[in-house]
Motif scaffolding. Structure first.
Motif, short mmCIF file in Angstrom:
data_model
loop_
_atom_site.label_atom_id
_atom_site.label_comp_id
_atom_site.label_asym_id
_atom_site.label_seq_id
_atom_site.Cartn_x
_atom_site.Cartn_y
_atom_site.Cartn_z
N PHE A 89 0.63 -1.42 0.00
CA PHE A 89 0.04 0.19 0.07
C PHE A 89 0.93 1.35 -0.23
N LEU A 90 2.12 1.27 0.44
CA LEU A 90 2.98 2.50 0.54
C LEU A 90 3.79 2.68 -0.75
N MET A 91 4.23 1.22 -1.40
CA MET A 91 4.85 1.43 -2.26
C MET A 91 4.15 0.88 -3.71
N PRO A 92 3.50 1.97 -4.54
CA PRO A 92 2.98 1.76 -5.59
C PRO A 92 3.66 1.16 -6.81
N TYR A 379 3.64 4.28 -9.87
CA TYR A 379 2.53 4.78 -10.10
C TYR A 379 2.80 6.42 -9.68
N LYS A 380 2.99 6.69 -8.61
CA LYS A 380 3.18 7.99 -8.20
C LYS A 380 4.34 8.12 -7.08
N THR A 381 4.83 9.43 -7.06
CA THR A 381 5.82 9.59 -6.28
C THR A 381 5.09 10.10 -4.93
N THR A 382 5.50 9.68 -3.55
CA THR A 382 5.06 10.09 -2.25
C THR A 382 6.30 10.21 -1.37
N TYR A 383 6.11 10.63 0.01
CA TYR A 383 7.11 10.89 0.68
C TYR A 383 7.94 9.59 0.95
N PHE A 384 7.12 8.44 1.14
CA PHE A 384 7.63 7.17 1.43
C PHE A 384 8.60 6.68 0.29
N VAL A 385 7.87 6.84 -0.90
CA VAL A 385 8.48 6.57 -2.16
C VAL A 385 9.79 6.94 -2.36
N ASN A 386 9.84 8.20 -2.09
CA ASN A 386 11.15 9.20 -2.12
C ASN A 386 12.08 8.64 -1.13
N LEU A 387 11.80 8.52 0.16
CA LEU A 387 12.44 8.04 1.37
C LEU A 387 13.32 6.64 0.95
N LYS A 389 13.57 5.26 -2.18
CA LYS A 389 14.34 5.37 -3.44
C LYS A 389 15.91 5.96 -3.26
N ILE A 390 15.84 6.93 -2.50
CA ILE A 390 17.16 7.71 -2.13
C ILE A 390 18.14 7.12 -1.38
N HIS A 391 17.62 5.87 -0.84
CA HIS A 391 18.69 5.17 0.06
C HIS A 391 18.70 3.77 -0.47
N PRO A 392 19.31 3.62 -1.82
CA PRO A 392 19.30 2.21 -2.06
C PRO A 392 20.35 1.30 -1.33
N THR A 393 21.49 1.94 -0.92
CA THR A 393 22.54 1.35 -0.21
C THR A 393 22.08 0.84 1.12
N ILE A 394 21.21 1.50 1.66
CA ILE A 394 20.48 0.75 3.26
C ILE A 394 19.99 -0.38 2.81
N PHE A 395 18.97 -0.51 1.71
CA PHE A 395 18.06 -1.58 1.62
C PHE A 395 18.97 -2.63 0.99
N TYR A 396 19.87 -2.45 -0.10
CA TYR A 396 20.58 -3.49 -0.49
C TYR A 396 21.40 -4.16 0.47
N MET A 397 21.89 -3.41 1.31
CA MET A 397 22.84 -3.94 2.25
C MET A 397 21.90 -4.56 3.20
N PHE A 398 20.85 -4.19 3.49
CA PHE A 398 20.10 -4.82 4.76
C PHE A 398 19.64 -6.24 4.30
N SER A 399 19.25 -6.05 2.83
CA SER A 399 18.49 -7.34 2.54
C SER A 399 19.83 -8.39 2.06
N GLN A 400 21.08 -8.01 1.75
CA GLN A 400 22.06 -8.99 1.59
C GLN A 400 22.49 -9.47 2.82
N LEU A 401 22.55 -8.76 4.08
CA LEU A 401 22.91 -9.25 5.47
C LEU A 401 22.13 -10.16 5.93
N TYR A 402 20.86 -9.82 5.65
CA TYR A 402 19.50 -10.63 6.20
C TYR A 402 19.60 -11.92 5.47
N TYR A 403 19.82 -11.88 4.05
CA TYR A 403 19.77 -13.26 3.27
C TYR A 403 21.04 -14.06 3.75
#
Length: 403
Positions: A89-92, A379-387, A389-403
């Protein structure tokens, strides 16, 4: 003979452990740096892992305190569904590439237009499996994109329960709870729920088939082998990789024949027979609907892409040229690219072997797909989407470490 088979089982267990360990090492060496362009501090990694360990044990303690099993299952469903619902619901996420093909065809098929498919469907015929499955959901609940995403969440919950009951069957409640919690908070699996991908229904049928196969082996009951064959055949129409279980069954068949274990031998034979019958029955039904013989393999292009040492066996735009070159002719294209793949293996063996470590890391050590595809187009840009998308390193690193 029994001792030889026992030693062979032990050997394969060690092989699995070695391969998984290698995937972890290669993931750190190749994938994290490649995705984030940063090296990870060993101290930070240890702190994160210890923190995760503490959090999971808190959850385990909560589940173990629930004496009522129904309440524990209900809480598990909630824990799996909640983060996935929040994300979709937050990521369209907007369907692109293959996911757009799935969605577009399913939308048309739900309205009865079964022939109006993308031309690539004639080359990669397994695409019909998921698209028709999704079309049935659209027929019942409407063809809105959110319906497909909610269906993903439903499948994720089902998969979480299958994981729980499979591990409980094999190793007990504590291991089952831990496994289910690990799955519930798996970052890439949470994020991937906003993507209309064939993996969602595939893995449900595949793991459920594996559950019945394990029961067939442990309990030596033929009926479980039949269920396994049926479920794996259905999953194979969604993603062809499901055939690996049938290959494993052939090996089991051979081993048990040598040991003269006729009860498991019977289960193995029946599972293979039920697989073949179900695979061709479902294939014929899809053929009647679409006019395309979906049981024909599309292995040619996969072999050519997989042996391309210049791209580490990954898909890229230049491979799309082969599709255009042969004008969507199934036999001609797959036949020609199969020759290219085999020729590479024969004449450029050293170059292919040289890319295997990185190829292994990409296949088994990369968990970036959830973030990448769920944020690729929105579909649309929101505050959550911007937040996000501008921090890919955090998400990539977190995903890899968790995995």
């Amino acid at each position: 003979m029994q001792n030889k088979v026992g030693r062979l089982y032990t050997f394969f267990r060690y092989i699995v452990v070695v391969l998984l360990g290698l995937a972890i090492v290669l993931s750190f060496q190749f994938r994290i740096v490649a995705l984030t362009h940063k090296k990870i501090s060993f101290v930070v990694m240890v702190i994160l892992l210890l923190s995760a360990f503490l959090i999971f044990n808190i959850w385990l303690f909560i589940f173990q305190k629930l004496a009522n099993k129904k309440l524990a299952i209900l809480l598990l469903i909630l824990v799996i569904a909640a983060p996935r619902l929040i994300w979709i619901f937050l990521m369209p996420t907007k369907p692109v590439s293959d996911y757009l093909c799935f969605y577009s065809y399913a939308q048309k098929a739900s309205q009865g237009f079964l022939k109006g498919y993308d031309m690539t469907f004639t080359l990669f015929r397994f695409r019909f499996g998921y698209s028709l499955f999704l079309a049935l959901v659209f027929k019942i609940f409407g063809s809105s994109i959110i319906v497909g995403k909610l269906f993903n969440v439903f499948l994720s919950v089902v998969l979480g329960l299958i994981i729980y009951f499979t591990v409980d069957y094999l190793f007990g409640k504590e291991a089952a709870t831990y496994s289910a919690i690990l799955y519930a908070f798996w970052p890439s699996q949470i994020m991937y729920n906003s993507v209309l991908a064939s993996e969602h229904p595939f893995i449900v049928f595949f793991v459920l088939g594996l559950y019945f196969l394990l029961r067939a082996i442990k309990e030596k009951k033929a009926i479980f082998g039949i269920f396994a064959g049926v479920l794996v055949a259905i999953s194979n129409h969604i993603r062809p990789v499901a055939v690996v279980i049938i290959i494993a069954m052939v090996f089991l068949f051979a081993l048990k024949a040598l040991c003269k274990d006729f009860k498991i031998l019977k289960s193995a034979i029946l599972s293979i027979i039920s697989y073949v019958i179900t695979f061709y029955t479902v294939g014929y039904l899809i053929f009647c609907l679409t006019g395309i013989p979906v049981w024909k393999t599309s292995m040619g292009l996969n072999l050519m892409i997989g042996t391309d040492y210049t791209t580490y066996g990954m898909n890229n735009p230049k491979h799309s040229l082969f599709v255009k070159k042969y004008a969507y002719d199934f036999q001609k294209m797959h036949g020609e690219v199969m020759k290219i793949g085999l020729e590479r293996l024969k004449k450029e063996t050293k170059k292919f072997i040289a890319i295997l470590p990185r190829k292994h890391a990409i296949i088994w050590g990369d968990d970036s797909f959830g973030y990448f595809w769920s944020t690729f187009k929105v579909y649309k840009t929101t505050y959550f989407v911007n937040l996000v998308k501008i921090h890919p390193t955090i998400f990539y690193m977190f995903s890899q470490l968790y995995y």
